[in-house]
Scaffold this motif. Sequence first.
Motif, PDB file in Angstrom:
ATOM      1  N   ALA A   1       0.788  -1.116  -0.069  1.00 40.61           N
ATOM      2  CA  ALA A   1      -0.019   0.017  -0.172  1.00 40.61           C
ATOM      3  C   ALA A   1       0.624   1.159   0.158  1.00 40.61           C
ATOM      4  O   ALA A   1       2.264   1.287   0.881  1.00 40.61           O
ATOM      5  N   ARG A   2       0.758   1.939  -0.459  1.00 38.21           N
ATOM      6  CA  ARG A   2       0.615   3.773  -1.259  1.00 38.21           C
ATOM      7  C   ARG A   2      -0.397   4.462   0.013  1.00 38.21           C
ATOM      8  O   ARG A   2      -1.167   4.533   0.685  1.00 38.21           O
ATOM      9  N   ARG A   3       0.047   5.448   0.559  1.00 42.94           N
ATOM     10  CA  ARG A   3      -0.352   6.723   1.308  1.00 42.94           C
ATOM     11  C   ARG A   3      -1.720   7.541   0.196  1.00 42.94           C
ATOM     12  O   ARG A   3      -0.590   7.534  -1.060  1.00 42.94           O
ATOM     13  N   ARG A   4      -2.790   8.014   0.450  1.00 41.65           N
ATOM     14  CA  ARG A   4      -3.689   8.271  -0.383  1.00 41.65           C
ATOM     15  C   ARG A   4      -3.415  10.331  -0.051  1.00 41.65           C
ATOM     16  O   ARG A   4      -2.782  10.186   0.785  1.00 41.65           O
ATOM     17  N   GLU A   5      -3.223  10.714  -0.956  1.00 40.64           N
ATOM     18  CA  GLU A   5      -3.855  12.476  -0.879  1.00 40.64           C
ATOM     19  C   GLU A   5      -4.601  12.871   0.630  1.00 40.64           C
ATOM     20  O   GLU A   5      -4.294  13.431   1.570  1.00 40.64           O
ATOM     21  N   ASP A   6      -5.890  11.696   0.444  1.00 38.99           N
ATOM     22  CA  ASP A   6      -7.174  12.397   1.285  1.00 38.99           C
ATOM     23  C   ASP A   6      -6.594  11.569   2.727  1.00 38.99           C
ATOM     24  O   ASP A   6      -7.468  11.732   4.310  1.00 38.99           O
ATOM     25  N   GLY A   7      -5.269  10.736   2.821  1.00 42.74           N
ATOM     26  CA  GLY A   7      -4.675  10.186   3.952  1.00 42.74           C
ATOM     27  C   GLY A   7      -5.568   9.572   4.148  1.00 42.74           C
ATOM     28  O   GLY A   7      -4.426   8.334   5.201  1.00 42.74           O
ATOM     29  N   GLY A   8      -5.921   8.583   3.644  1.00 42.00           N
ATOM     30  CA  GLY A   8      -6.095   7.096   3.046  1.00 42.00           C
ATOM     31  C   GLY A   8      -5.252   6.442   2.914  1.00 42.00           C
ATOM     32  O   GLY A   8      -4.062   6.674   2.415  1.00 42.00           O
ATOM     33  N   ILE A   9      -5.291   4.707   2.406  1.00 41.97           N
ATOM     34  CA  ILE A   9      -4.342   4.293   1.940  1.00 41.97           C
ATOM     35  C   ILE A   9      -5.081   3.386   0.987  1.00 41.97           C
ATOM     36  O   ILE A   9      -6.099   3.735   0.243  1.00 41.97           O
ATOM     37  N   ALA A  10      -3.880   3.154  -0.667  1.00 39.08           N
ATOM     38  CA  ALA A  10      -4.099   2.224  -1.065  1.00 39.08           C
ATOM     39  C   ALA A  10      -3.432   1.914  -1.493  1.00 39.08           C
ATOM     40  O   ALA A  10      -2.626   0.974  -2.047  1.00 39.08           O
ATOM     41  N   ALA A  11      -3.993   0.118  -2.450  1.00 34.80           N
ATOM     42  CA  ALA A  11      -3.112  -1.142  -2.993  1.00 34.80           C
ATOM     43  C   ALA A  11      -2.393  -0.720  -3.892  1.00 34.80           C
ATOM     44  O   ALA A  11      -2.701   0.626  -4.859  1.00 34.80           O
ATOM     45  N   VAL A  12      -0.715  -0.770  -4.163  1.00 31.26           N
ATOM     46  CA  VAL A  12      -0.201  -0.487  -4.750  1.00 31.26           C
ATOM     47  C   VAL A  12      -0.159  -2.097  -5.854  1.00 31.26           C
ATOM     48  O   VAL A  12      -0.010  -3.272  -5.343  1.00 31.26           O
ATOM     49  N   PRO A  13       0.499  -1.990  -7.072  1.00 29.51           N
ATOM     50  CA  PRO A  13       1.012  -3.435  -8.411  1.00 29.51           C
ATOM     51  C   PRO A  13       1.895  -3.561  -6.508  1.00 29.51           C
ATOM     52  O   PRO A  13       3.037  -3.072  -6.849  1.00 29.51           O
ATOM     53  N   VAL A  14       2.036  -4.902  -7.336  1.00 24.95           N
ATOM     54  CA  VAL A  14       3.792  -5.568  -6.716  1.00 24.95           C
ATOM     55  C   VAL A  14       5.422  -4.508  -7.500  1.00 24.95           C
ATOM     56  O   VAL A  14       5.143  -5.158  -8.560  1.00 24.95           O
ATOM     57  N   PRO A  15       5.562  -4.107  -6.031  1.00 23.33           N
ATOM     58  CA  PRO A  15       6.410  -3.665  -6.770  1.00 23.33           C
ATOM     59  C   PRO A  15       7.735  -4.434  -8.119  1.00 23.33           C
ATOM     60  O   PRO A  15       8.258  -5.564  -6.487  1.00 23.33           O
ATOM     61  N   PRO A  16       8.577  -4.561  -8.610  1.00 26.04           N
ATOM     62  CA  PRO A  16       9.596  -5.035  -9.541  1.00 26.04           C
ATOM     63  C   PRO A  16      10.477  -5.515  -8.703  1.00 26.04           C
ATOM     64  O   PRO A  16      10.827  -6.646  -8.492  1.00 26.04           O
ATOM     65  N   GLY A  17      11.069  -4.713  -7.673  1.00 27.07           N
ATOM     66  CA  GLY A  17      12.218  -4.901  -6.959  1.00 27.07           C
ATOM     67  C   GLY A  17      11.777  -5.918  -6.245  1.00 27.07           C
ATOM     68  O   GLY A  17      12.982  -7.041  -5.436  1.00 27.07           O
ATOM     69  N   ILE A  18      10.438  -6.194  -5.339  1.00 26.95           N
ATOM     70  CA  ILE A  18      10.150  -7.212  -4.206  1.00 26.95           C
ATOM     71  C   ILE A  18      10.102  -8.000  -4.739  1.00 26.95           C
ATOM     72  O   ILE A  18      10.120  -9.292  -4.922  1.00 26.95           O
ATOM     73  N   ARG A  19       9.302  -8.379  -5.664  1.00 32.92           N
ATOM     74  CA  ARG A  19       8.963  -9.565  -7.392  1.00 32.92           C
ATOM     75  C   ARG A  19      10.253 -10.156  -7.076  1.00 32.92           C
ATOM     76  O   ARG A  19      10.382 -11.311  -6.430  1.00 32.92           O
ATOM     77  N   ALA A  20      11.152  -9.173  -7.879  1.00 33.68           N
ATOM     78  CA  ALA A  20      12.388 -10.495  -7.944  1.00 33.68           C
ATOM     79  C   ALA A  20      13.021 -10.709  -6.921  1.00 33.68           C
ATOM     80  O   ALA A  20      13.524 -11.808  -6.359  1.00 33.68           O
ATOM     81  N   ALA A  21      12.792 -10.387  -5.733  1.00 33.09           N
ATOM     82  CA  ALA A  21      13.366 -10.826  -3.797  1.00 33.09           C
ATOM     83  C   ALA A  21      12.715 -12.014  -3.985  1.00 33.09           C
ATOM     84  O   ALA A  21      13.646 -12.424  -3.395  1.00 33.09           O
ATOM     85  N   LEU A  22      11.308 -11.898  -4.129  1.00 33.25           N
ATOM     86  CA  LEU A  22      10.339 -12.934  -2.786  1.00 33.25           C
ATOM     87  C   LEU A  22      10.829 -14.233  -4.251  1.00 33.25           C
ATOM     88  O   LEU A  22      10.450 -15.542  -4.134  1.00 33.25           O
ATOM     89  N   GLY A  23      10.820 -14.664  -5.338  1.00 28.36           N
ATOM     90  CA  GLY A  23      10.330 -14.753  -7.237  1.00 28.36           C
ATOM     91  C   GLY A  23      11.965 -16.510  -6.226  1.00 28.36           C
ATOM     92  O   GLY A  23      12.295 -17.241  -6.877  1.00 28.36           O
TER      93      GLY A  23
END
Lengths: 136, 136, 136, 136
Positions: free
Chosen positions: B114-136
């Motif tokens: 998740a990332r922060r939204r401007e309104d103070g909430g949070i939103a899901a983001v695509p799994v970052p490629p760097g993390i995907r690589a680390a987990l692969g």
Amino acid sequence: MKEVVYTIKVEFGDCDPAGIVWFPNFFRWIDASSQHFFLECGVPPWREMERTLGVIGTPLVDTRATFVNAASYGDTLRIHTSLTELRGKSFVQHHRVMRGGDLVMQCEEVRVFARRREDGGIAAVPVPPGIRAALG
Amino acid sequence: MKEVVYTIKVEFGDCDPAGIVWFPNFFRWIDASSQHFFLECGVPPWREMERTLGVIGTPLVDTRATFVNAASYGDTLRIHTSLTELRGKSFVQHHRVMRGGDLVMQCEEVRVFARRREDGGIAAVPVPPGIRAALG
Amino acid sequence: MKEVVYTIKVEFGDCDPAGIVWFPNFFRWIDASSQHFFLECGVPPWREMERTLGVIGTPLVDTRATFVNAASYGDTLRIHTSLTELRGKSFVQHHRVMRGGDLVMQCEEVRVFARRREDGGIAAVPVPPGIRAALG
Amino acid sequence: MKEVVYTIKVEFGDCDPAGIVWFPNFFRWIDASSQHFFLECGVPPWREMERTLGVIGTPLVDTRATFVNAASYGDTLRIHTSLTELRGKSFVQHHRVMRGGDLVMQCEEVRVFARRREDGGIAAVPVPPGIRAALG
């Protein structure tokens, strides 16, 4: 079907570095709401039940929860708790955590009434008739 | 499939008046084990991810847990955590909490990055490629 | 004077929206370190003491704490605990929480050994001779 | 001198195997009462203060607490909080936790207003004039 509402105010310390409620706290509040439901039905507190019936609480057996919206400090949450099933030794409770008209999370729990075993562990007991009557 | 083990020692204050672990504490430990898994895979801590990728954490979306045996203070628990599915924006982790050879509880979690939204909430983001690589 | 070290790893969920350890968690760890000290001295766990001596724990009577440096997730903290005074019914413990060579916080506690009263409350008891011997 | 009261209900899960409130929970409630005091004085929540003044909270510097009577689940506690001193960078709050007419515990705290440092740590800042005015 009876529904009881338990209200909580989210505090700064309930939130994590992302600024939102750290999720184990929801289970803390749901546990309180589960017991609040029984008290509102006229079931005595566990310390009294332990003396009279040997019942020490209602440990959780199974839970399923879905988190829909984040919450943060300053929010007032209302937990709507109902008993959806009363079986021989276990029961099912449903909890919806609302912030105004928005669903924050919801959770279904299977719990049992338990007594202490001699070896220090716990064991499920049939739902005591007095409790069954209070909930009916 | 990689499995990482996170060890905890149950303390007196983790237990309730029935003398057993108060269940929200299991979710506290599982949350720690979830993050420990990423660190062991070489994923940096969230505070660093926030600076570089805007990722503030991995909030829980859905969880299902089963409690099999009670635990109490003095017990050493080993949480076996694995990543069983890596989707576009979410992932599934499985946790088995063991005391020696006995299963205490187990839990399946769906989480998102998740990332922060401007309104103070949070939103899901695509799994970052760097993390995907680390987990692969 | 005997000193026992209890090690903890700070987790994400131990921290608040300011990104630092939420201070009540320090008292959680200090309580664990207080009891760890007794176990390391050969004093049995409270559940056993309750059966043999009626002692249910060591409730806090007085505490004074100073917070010197903030800590955050990823930190490993070592709590150095010693018994600085053993009186008739109470004792004093001193705890220094270190991160490497830096003092994070320190705390002095006065505690008593307690038994249950008939009315559900608790009462202080003289330090049991067996415990006094173990600590000497 | 202004006094603000924050009310809490002790829950089953707030208590330890001795059946009484596990003491770190008192600090959890006192932290909530400390912040409730500011809100009642018209000081905005920290998330707003962070945007406008860079103030991320009021970390604890020093605390001294005395525990007089045990509390248990079912108890309603009222925390009487007042600001007893406002210095250049720090302030003193006093908290009395009452159950009806009985003192349960009391606590004095020294806290500072803090901002984030570049290195991820925190630093005390002079009490912002707007807050000083609200508290006056």
